[in-house]
Design a protein around this motif. Structure first.
Motif, PDB file in Angstrom:
ATOM      1  N   UNK A  12       0.826  -1.204   0.000  1.00 57.46           N
ATOM      2  CA  UNK A  12       0.000   0.000   0.000  1.00 57.46           C
ATOM      3  C   UNK A  12       0.860   1.255   0.000  1.00 57.46           C
ATOM      4  N   UNK A  13       0.180   2.367  -0.103  1.00 53.18           N
ATOM      5  CA  UNK A  13       0.804   3.681  -0.011  1.00 53.18           C
ATOM      6  C   UNK A  13       0.128   4.418   1.129  1.00 53.18           C
ATOM      7  N   UNK A  14       0.926   5.061   1.967  1.00 54.65           N
ATOM      8  CA  UNK A  14       0.383   5.858   3.055  1.00 54.65           C
ATOM      9  C   UNK A  14       0.671   7.328   2.781  1.00 54.65           C
ATOM     10  N   UNK A  15      -0.329   8.164   3.044  1.00 58.36           N
ATOM     11  CA  UNK A  15      -0.216   9.603   2.845  1.00 58.36           C
ATOM     12  C   UNK A  15      -0.529  10.269   4.176  1.00 58.36           C
ATOM     13  N   UNK A  16       0.359  11.178   4.595  1.00 56.03           N
ATOM     14  CA  UNK A  16       0.202  11.888   5.862  1.00 56.03           C
ATOM     15  C   UNK A  16       0.300  13.382   5.617  1.00 56.03           C
ATOM     16  N   UNK A  17      -0.558  14.147   6.291  1.00 58.93           N
ATOM     17  CA  UNK A  17      -0.481  15.598   6.167  1.00 58.93           C
ATOM     18  C   UNK A  17      -1.736  16.273   6.661  1.00 58.93           C
ATOM     19  N   UNK A  18      -1.855  17.559   6.329  1.00 57.91           N
ATOM     20  CA  UNK A  18      -3.049  18.314   6.680  1.00 57.91           C
ATOM     21  C   UNK A  18      -4.276  17.602   6.106  1.00 57.91           C
ATOM     22  N   UNK A  19      -5.319  17.493   6.903  1.00 56.12           N
ATOM     23  CA  UNK A  19      -6.507  16.722   6.531  1.00 56.12           C
ATOM     24  C   UNK A  19      -7.094  17.158   5.186  1.00 56.12           C
ATOM     25  N   UNK A  20      -7.385  18.456   5.045  1.00 58.04           N
ATOM     26  CA  UNK A  20      -8.013  18.932   3.813  1.00 58.04           C
ATOM     27  C   UNK A  20      -7.101  18.768   2.605  1.00 58.04           C
ATOM     28  N   UNK A  21      -5.825  19.061   2.787  1.00 57.17           N
ATOM     29  CA  UNK A  21      -4.860  18.932   1.692  1.00 57.17           C
ATOM     30  C   UNK A  21      -4.711  17.472   1.272  1.00 57.17           C
ATOM     31  N   UNK A  22      -4.526  16.589   2.240  1.00 59.32           N
ATOM     32  CA  UNK A  22      -4.325  15.165   1.938  1.00 59.32           C
ATOM     33  C   UNK A  22      -5.553  14.553   1.277  1.00 59.32           C
TER      34      UNK A  22
END
Length: 88
Positions: A42-52
């Protein structure tokens, strides 16, 4: 607010399987405010909620427009789970 998103992409077009997965990941990695981590499943993406969430959804749409047939399995978690301390 932060978000953690785990994504698995399954293109149903055999000839574009690896190409489209790596293109999807590459486009997400072009957003400097997001942390994108990959592994064999899989791929995980982390960051600001709206941006991500907005970038992930835009990229999902891009894949569907390109392939017409792809399955995404996604988990959305509130908070940054990129570094989770082990319980004692």
């Amino acid at each position: 607010m932060k978000a953690s998103i785990e994504i698995s992409l399954y293109p149903l077009a055999e000839e574009k399987f690896k190409t489209e997965i790596w293109a999807f990941i590459k486009r997400l990695r072009q957003v400097p405010e997001l942390k994108v981590v990959t592994n064999g499943m899989s791929t995980q993406v982390f960051g600001d909620y709206d941006l991500a969430t907005s970038h992930v959804m835009a990229e999902i749409k891009q894949v569907h427009q390109t392939l017409n047939a792809a399955v995404f399995i996604c988990k959305f978690i509130g908070g940054d789970r990129s570094v989770v301390e082990a319980e004692s």
